[in-house]
Write a protein that holds these residues in place. Structure first.
Motif, short mmCIF file in Angstrom:
data_model
loop_
_atom_site.label_atom_id
_atom_site.label_comp_id
_atom_site.label_asym_id
_atom_site.label_seq_id
_atom_site.Cartn_x
_atom_site.Cartn_y
_atom_site.Cartn_z
N LEU A 65 0.83 -1.20 0.00
CA LEU A 65 0.00 0.00 0.00
C LEU A 65 0.87 1.25 0.00
N ALA A 66 0.41 2.27 -0.71
CA ALA A 66 1.06 3.58 -0.63
C ALA A 66 0.63 4.27 0.65
N ALA A 67 1.42 5.21 1.11
CA ALA A 67 1.11 5.91 2.36
C ALA A 67 -0.26 6.58 2.31
N ARG A 68 -0.65 7.09 1.15
CA ARG A 68 -1.94 7.78 1.03
C ARG A 68 -3.13 6.83 1.18
N GLN A 69 -2.88 5.52 1.07
CA GLN A 69 -3.94 4.53 1.19
C GLN A 69 -4.14 4.04 2.63
N LEU A 70 -3.32 4.50 3.56
CA LEU A 70 -3.40 4.01 4.93
C LEU A 70 -4.51 4.72 5.69
N PRO A 71 -5.11 4.05 6.68
CA PRO A 71 -6.13 4.72 7.51
C PRO A 71 -5.51 5.82 8.35
N GLY A 72 -6.32 6.79 8.70
CA GLY A 72 -5.81 7.96 9.41
C GLY A 72 -5.24 7.67 10.78
N TRP A 73 -5.70 6.59 11.42
CA TRP A 73 -5.21 6.29 12.77
C TRP A 73 -3.81 5.68 12.76
N LEU A 74 -3.33 5.21 11.61
CA LEU A 74 -2.04 4.54 11.55
C LEU A 74 -0.95 5.59 11.37
N PRO A 75 -0.06 5.75 12.34
CA PRO A 75 0.91 6.86 12.24
C PRO A 75 2.11 6.53 11.37
#
Length: 256
Positions: A65-75
């Motif tokens: 996954l690209a960083a932009r695809q990660l959920p907001g809670w994952l730092p």
């Protein structure tokens, strides 16, 4: 003794390795934080334990996954430094296990150190501990002379490596800063390894220290750092990080 809050030592119903848990641990007085690091498909270091996201049957590896695809809670590591640095400064210790597909230790470590250096320069790197296997760490040492490297090993590996003295010499020669054994392997019979390490300028760490009695036992062995899921027990034994106020039950009574 450094007290590393394992995965942030989250409170009930908090996500581990997420910002609320990390903030809680530092506000509660923990001297250090522990997490696992994975690289996204576009090379961004993020903090997560098992490296996969999504419901059962549809889980996707973070590495795909690209960083932009990660959920907001994952730092991301950059966001971690930005948010905690603004609230607490960057004087806390940070222990990171580098995880992910076997693309080599060096690219992951280089990415982590670059983020730390961008966030706080040599001060941030000076509080960073990267954990790995002996061969990985020995190969990496020449890449960066400043970051501290921690050998996550077992008592069996120490014995197979010629015993405590010979193994400690290997660590020292490789520029490794600490040996990290599971708590149950630090016993009255093995506590002498701590002195062997200290004589060579190396530190002794213990992970999976959960009970107060266990933490106190390791402190008695003069370990330099411990990892625990229990914030209150950890801080009670290792002491509060400078600059954090005592909890209400630790405050002295007001004068009459």
């Amino acid at each position: 003794m450094i007290g590393f809050a394992h995965r942030g030592s989250p409170a009930p119903h908090q996500r581990e390795n997420a910002m609320p848990a990390f903030r809680r641990a530092l506000a509660g007085g923990a001297g250090g934080l522990e997490s696992d690091v994975w690289l996204t498909a576009d090379g961004v270091p993020v903090l997560h334990h098992d490296g996969a996201l999504g419901p059962p049957g549809r889980r996707r590896p973070i590495a795909t996954l690209a960083a932009r695809q990660l959920p907001g809670w994952l730092p991301t590591l950059a966001a971690f430094y930005h948010e905690l640095g603004a609230s607490f400064g960057l004087s806390f210790e940070l222990s990171l296990d580098l995880k992910g597909p076997d693309t080599g230790f060096a690219p992951k470590a280089d990415s982590v150190i670059a983020v730390a250096r961008a966030a706080g320069g040599s001060a941030a790197v000076g509080h960073l501990w990267l954990c790995g296997h002996l061969t990985q760490l020995a190969d990496y040492r020449a890449h960066d002379p400043d970051v501290r490297l921690v050998n996550s090993a077992s008592l069996e590996a120490v014995r197979a490596g010629g015993g405590p003295e010979a193994y400690a010499e290997r660590l020292r020669a490789a520029g490794i800063a600490a040996l990290n054994l599971r708590t149950r392997e630090w016993t009255p019979r093995t506590a002498g390894i701590v002195a062997v390490l200290h004589e060579r300028g190396l530190a002794a760490f213990g992970w999976d220290a959960q009970r107060t009695a266990t933490l106190r036992r390791l402190a008695g062995y003069r370990l330099d750092a411990v990892y625990s899921d229990h914030l209150d027990r950890l801080v009670r034994v290792t002491g509060r990080r400078p600059g954090t106020p005592p909890t209400d039950d630790a405050r002295p009574p007001s004068p009459a």
